[in-house]
Motif scaffolding. Sequence first.
Motif, PDB file in Angstrom:
ATOM      1  N   VAL A  20      -7.990  -6.991   0.062  1.00 13.22           N
ATOM      2  CA  VAL A  20      -9.026  -6.315  -0.736  1.00 13.22           C
ATOM      3  C   VAL A  20      -8.457  -5.804  -2.064  1.00 13.22           C
ATOM      4  O   VAL A  20      -9.127  -5.868  -3.093  1.00 13.22           O
ATOM      5  N   LYS A  21      -7.215  -5.360  -2.045  1.00  8.83           N
ATOM      6  CA  LYS A  21      -6.624  -4.839  -3.281  1.00  8.83           C
ATOM      7  C   LYS A  21      -6.403  -5.939  -4.312  1.00  8.83           C
ATOM      8  O   LYS A  21      -6.504  -5.717  -5.507  1.00  8.83           O
ATOM      9  N   GLN A  22      -6.079  -7.142  -3.828  1.00 10.14           N
ATOM     10  CA  GLN A  22      -5.868  -8.225  -4.771  1.00 10.14           C
ATOM     11  C   GLN A  22      -7.159  -8.574  -5.517  1.00 10.14           C
ATOM     12  O   GLN A  22      -7.135  -9.118  -6.607  1.00 10.14           O
ATOM     13  N   GLN A  23      -8.294  -8.225  -4.908  1.00  9.81           N
ATOM     14  CA  GLN A  23      -9.582  -8.478  -5.577  1.00  9.81           C
ATOM     15  C   GLN A  23     -10.092  -7.238  -6.298  1.00  9.81           C
ATOM     16  O   GLN A  23     -11.240  -7.178  -6.733  1.00  9.81           O
ATOM     17  N   GLY A  24      -9.262  -6.198  -6.377  1.00 10.34           N
ATOM     18  CA  GLY A  24      -9.665  -4.970  -7.064  1.00 10.34           C
ATOM     19  C   GLY A  24     -10.662  -4.145  -6.271  1.00 10.34           C
ATOM     20  O   GLY A  24     -11.383  -3.320  -6.841  1.00 10.34           O
ATOM     21  N   GLY A  25     -10.727  -4.370  -4.961  1.00  5.88           N
ATOM     22  CA  GLY A  25     -11.715  -3.670  -4.137  1.00  5.88           C
ATOM     23  C   GLY A  25     -11.199  -2.372  -3.541  1.00  5.88           C
ATOM     24  O   GLY A  25     -10.098  -1.903  -3.858  1.00  5.88           O
ATOM     25  N   MET A  52      -2.901   7.954  11.009  1.00  2.00           N
ATOM     26  CA  MET A  52      -3.118   8.189   9.579  1.00  2.00           C
ATOM     27  C   MET A  52      -1.817   8.597   8.908  1.00  2.00           C
ATOM     28  O   MET A  52      -1.523   8.178   7.792  1.00  2.00           O
ATOM     29  N   ASP A  53      -1.022   9.390   9.620  1.00  2.00           N
ATOM     30  CA  ASP A  53       0.273   9.786   9.081  1.00  2.00           C
ATOM     31  C   ASP A  53       1.177   8.548   8.929  1.00  2.00           C
ATOM     32  O   ASP A  53       1.875   8.399   7.924  1.00  2.00           O
ATOM     33  N   ASP A  54       1.141   7.661   9.919  1.00  2.00           N
ATOM     34  CA  ASP A  54       1.954   6.432   9.842  1.00  2.00           C
ATOM     35  C   ASP A  54       1.513   5.550   8.666  1.00  2.00           C
ATOM     36  O   ASP A  54       2.347   4.965   7.975  1.00  2.00           O
ATOM     37  N   LEU A  55       0.206   5.442   8.451  1.00  2.00           N
ATOM     38  CA  LEU A  55      -0.287   4.617   7.339  1.00  2.00           C
ATOM     39  C   LEU A  55       0.173   5.183   5.997  1.00  2.00           C
ATOM     40  O   LEU A  55       0.642   4.437   5.126  1.00  2.00           O
ATOM     41  N   GLN A  56       0.049   6.497   5.854  1.00  2.00           N
ATOM     42  CA  GLN A  56       0.458   7.131   4.591  1.00  2.00           C
ATOM     43  C   GLN A  56       1.960   6.954   4.385  1.00  2.00           C
ATOM     44  O   GLN A  56       2.418   6.670   3.288  1.00  2.00           O
ATOM     45  N   TRP A  57       2.701   7.109   5.467  1.00  2.00           N
ATOM     46  CA  TRP A  57       4.159   7.022   5.379  1.00  2.00           C
ATOM     47  C   TRP A  57       4.605   5.637   4.882  1.00  2.00           C
ATOM     48  O   TRP A  57       5.502   5.489   4.076  1.00  2.00           O
ATOM     49  N   VAL A  58       3.898   4.620   5.390  1.00  3.29           N
ATOM     50  CA  VAL A  58       4.288   3.255   5.034  1.00  3.29           C
ATOM     51  C   VAL A  58       3.750   2.866   3.638  1.00  3.29           C
ATOM     52  O   VAL A  58       4.113   1.831   3.086  1.00  3.29           O
ATOM     53  N   GLY A  59       2.912   3.719   3.065  1.00  2.00           N
ATOM     54  CA  GLY A  59       2.411   3.473   1.702  1.00  2.00           C
ATOM     55  C   GLY A  59       1.048   2.795   1.649  1.00  2.00           C
ATOM     56  O   GLY A  59       0.688   2.221   0.630  1.00  2.00           O
ATOM     57  N   LEU A  60       0.297   2.863   2.758  1.00  5.02           N
ATOM     58  CA  LEU A  60      -1.042   2.264   2.762  1.00  5.02           C
ATOM     59  C   LEU A  60      -2.063   3.403   2.717  1.00  5.02           C
ATOM     60  O   LEU A  60      -2.286   4.083   3.719  1.00  5.02           O
ATOM     61  N   HIS A  61      -2.634   3.609   1.543  1.00  6.85           N
ATOM     62  CA  HIS A  61      -3.547   4.736   1.336  1.00  6.85           C
ATOM     63  C   HIS A  61      -4.971   4.224   1.231  1.00  6.85           C
ATOM     64  O   HIS A  61      -5.243   3.320   0.436  1.00  6.85           O
ATOM     65  N   TRP A  62      -5.865   4.801   2.021  1.00  9.54           N
ATOM     66  CA  TRP A  62      -7.251   4.333   2.006  1.00  9.54           C
ATOM     67  C   TRP A  62      -8.028   5.015   0.882  1.00  9.54           C
ATOM     68  O   TRP A  62      -7.704   6.127   0.457  1.00  9.54           O
ATOM     69  N   ASP A  63      -9.052   4.309   0.404  1.00  7.77           N
ATOM     70  CA  ASP A  63      -9.884   4.825  -0.692  1.00  7.77           C
ATOM     71  C   ASP A  63     -11.149   5.478  -0.150  1.00  7.77           C
ATOM     72  O   ASP A  63     -11.743   6.319  -0.809  1.00  7.77           O
ATOM     73  N   ILE A  64     -11.605   5.024   1.009  1.00  2.00           N
ATOM     74  CA  ILE A  64     -12.864   5.532   1.574  1.00  2.00           C
ATOM     75  C   ILE A  64     -12.598   5.929   3.032  1.00  2.00           C
ATOM     76  O   ILE A  64     -11.919   5.213   3.754  1.00  2.00           O
ATOM     77  N   GLY A  65     -13.157   7.065   3.435  1.00  5.74           N
ATOM     78  CA  GLY A  65     -12.980   7.510   4.809  1.00  5.74           C
ATOM     79  C   GLY A  65     -11.965   8.617   4.896  1.00  5.74           C
ATOM     80  O   GLY A  65     -11.596   9.192   3.857  1.00  5.74           O
ATOM     81  N   PRO A  66     -11.468   8.956   6.069  1.00  6.59           N
ATOM     82  CA  PRO A  66     -11.711   8.256   7.337  1.00  6.59           C
ATOM     83  C   PRO A  66     -13.089   8.586   7.930  1.00  6.59           C
ATOM     84  O   PRO A  66     -13.587   9.697   7.784  1.00  6.59           O
ATOM     85  N   GLY A  90     -21.246  -0.777   3.899  1.00  6.57           N
ATOM     86  CA  GLY A  90     -21.140  -1.700   2.764  1.00  6.57           C
ATOM     87  C   GLY A  90     -19.866  -2.525   2.780  1.00  6.57           C
ATOM     88  O   GLY A  90     -19.355  -2.919   1.726  1.00  6.57           O
ATOM     89  N   VAL A  91     -19.338  -2.787   3.973  1.00  8.77           N
ATOM     90  CA  VAL A  91     -18.116  -3.598   4.071  1.00  8.77           C
ATOM     91  C   VAL A  91     -18.462  -5.048   3.696  1.00  8.77           C
ATOM     92  O   VAL A  91     -19.386  -5.637   4.251  1.00  8.77           O
ATOM     93  N   SER A  92     -17.734  -5.588   2.712  1.00 10.23           N
ATOM     94  CA  SER A  92     -18.050  -6.954   2.296  1.00 10.23           C
ATOM     95  C   SER A  92     -17.063  -7.965   2.852  1.00 10.23           C
ATOM     96  O   SER A  92     -17.338  -9.157   2.871  1.00 10.23           O
ATOM     97  N   GLU A  93     -15.879  -7.515   3.278  1.00  8.84           N
ATOM     98  CA  GLU A  93     -14.974  -8.469   3.932  1.00  8.84           C
ATOM     99  C   GLU A  93     -14.313  -7.847   5.150  1.00  8.84           C
ATOM    100  O   GLU A  93     -13.811  -6.732   5.114  1.00  8.84           O
ATOM    101  N   VAL A  94     -14.372  -8.611   6.244  1.00 13.55           N
ATOM    102  CA  VAL A  94     -13.730  -8.198   7.489  1.00 13.55           C
ATOM    103  C   VAL A  94     -12.474  -9.051   7.633  1.00 13.55           C
ATOM    104  O   VAL A  94     -12.557 -10.280   7.712  1.00 13.55           O
ATOM    105  N   VAL A  95     -11.336  -8.396   7.595  1.00 14.54           N
ATOM    106  CA  VAL A  95     -10.049  -9.098   7.699  1.00 14.54           C
ATOM    107  C   VAL A  95      -9.331  -8.486   8.898  1.00 14.54           C
ATOM    108  O   VAL A  95      -9.047  -7.288   8.917  1.00 14.54           O
ATOM    109  N   ARG A  96      -9.062  -9.281   9.929  1.00 11.13           N
ATOM    110  CA  ARG A  96      -8.483  -8.736  11.166  1.00 11.13           C
ATOM    111  C   ARG A  96      -7.822  -9.861  11.969  1.00 11.13           C
ATOM    112  O   ARG A  96      -7.978 -11.045  11.638  1.00 11.13           O
ATOM    113  N   GLY A  97      -7.159  -9.514  13.035  1.00  9.95           N
ATOM    114  CA  GLY A  97      -6.399 -10.484  13.825  1.00  9.95           C
ATOM    115  C   GLY A  97      -7.291 -11.524  14.498  1.00  9.95           C
ATOM    116  O   GLY A  97      -8.461 -11.255  14.799  1.00  9.95           O
ATOM    117  N   ARG A  98      -6.710 -12.694  14.744  1.00  6.41           N
ATOM    118  CA  ARG A  98      -7.513 -13.803  15.254  1.00  6.41           C
ATOM    119  C   ARG A  98      -8.011 -13.601  16.691  1.00  6.41           C
ATOM    120  O   ARG A  98      -8.849 -14.346  17.182  1.00  6.41           O
TER     121      ARG A  98
END
Length: 305
Positions: free
Chosen positions: A34-39, A62-76, A200-208
Amino acid sequence: MDNERTIVGRFAPSPTGRMHLGNVYAALISWLSVKQQGGAWLLRIEDIDPDRSRHDYAEQLMDDLQWVGLHWDIGPFYQSERTALYDEQLARLVATGLTYPCYLSRGEILATQAPHESDGRVVYGPEMRAKNAALTQQATTMRRPAIRLRTVSKNISFTDEHYGPQTVNLEKQCGDFILRRSDGAWAYQLAVVVDDALMGVSEVVRGRDLLLSVPQQLYLYELLGFTPPRFTHFPLLCNAAGQRLCKRDRALDMGELRRRFSPEQIIGQLAFLSGLTPTNEPLSPAELLPFFAWDKLPNSDIYVS
Ligand code: GLU
């Protein structure tokens, strides 16, 4: 004027244990896409299973996500706080006449149909409907029913952006499926569709492992009159025995990984394992962004030794 709808991707973990490398990888791929598309990247905590979800796991993830550098824009967002919305949408499904109360216990269902050897699936078909109808007529039944959605024998086709065109006959693949459990808990399929649509989720990206859920979800999108998102699934991370990483693989859980590695080392390793970079050089999610391309990811699962 900018009429373009913002691209929204999401990460929707279930807080049922400490995150492990496979969960970080899932978060990373949906973030990169999503970030590569500016979303914008949305975080939704899927805590609708009251038996398995825990608030402290949600806080920790959430602490693990922040620690690894993945910050969400909307939510939680927390699914446990959204039950009124699921109620509303269930009422719309009930109004279609396609839902019915199901009194069969899991044991009774398994006694009628053995689960598929490959993945443990049980197809809820016509013989199960008949058995349930007989039970429903018994005035003595004191059980609370689950709510099931009747499926039809039609092929549902869609194109997964990574795995390509797929066609599934819903009746053969899963049969009638649960919207609300007999204990009142909401089923994943209903909650995920209502949330993705209303958020308003426009792309679902998840494990197979969730690729086979798409036809059920598309069926719900159609019945509820919502526009479906784009679906892209990615290969899973597996342990040396070829099993999908899970919360029991302690050596790869975030508690252990945080003790041994830096966030950049973890991201660098995941980038290398996924084929995004030629070496496992440490880097941040933002530094990895220019290297991301779907065609670099394999179709087959990725072994973590
Ligand atoms: N909550 C699900 C899980 O943790 C993911 C749901 C989804 O991405 O659609 O497996």
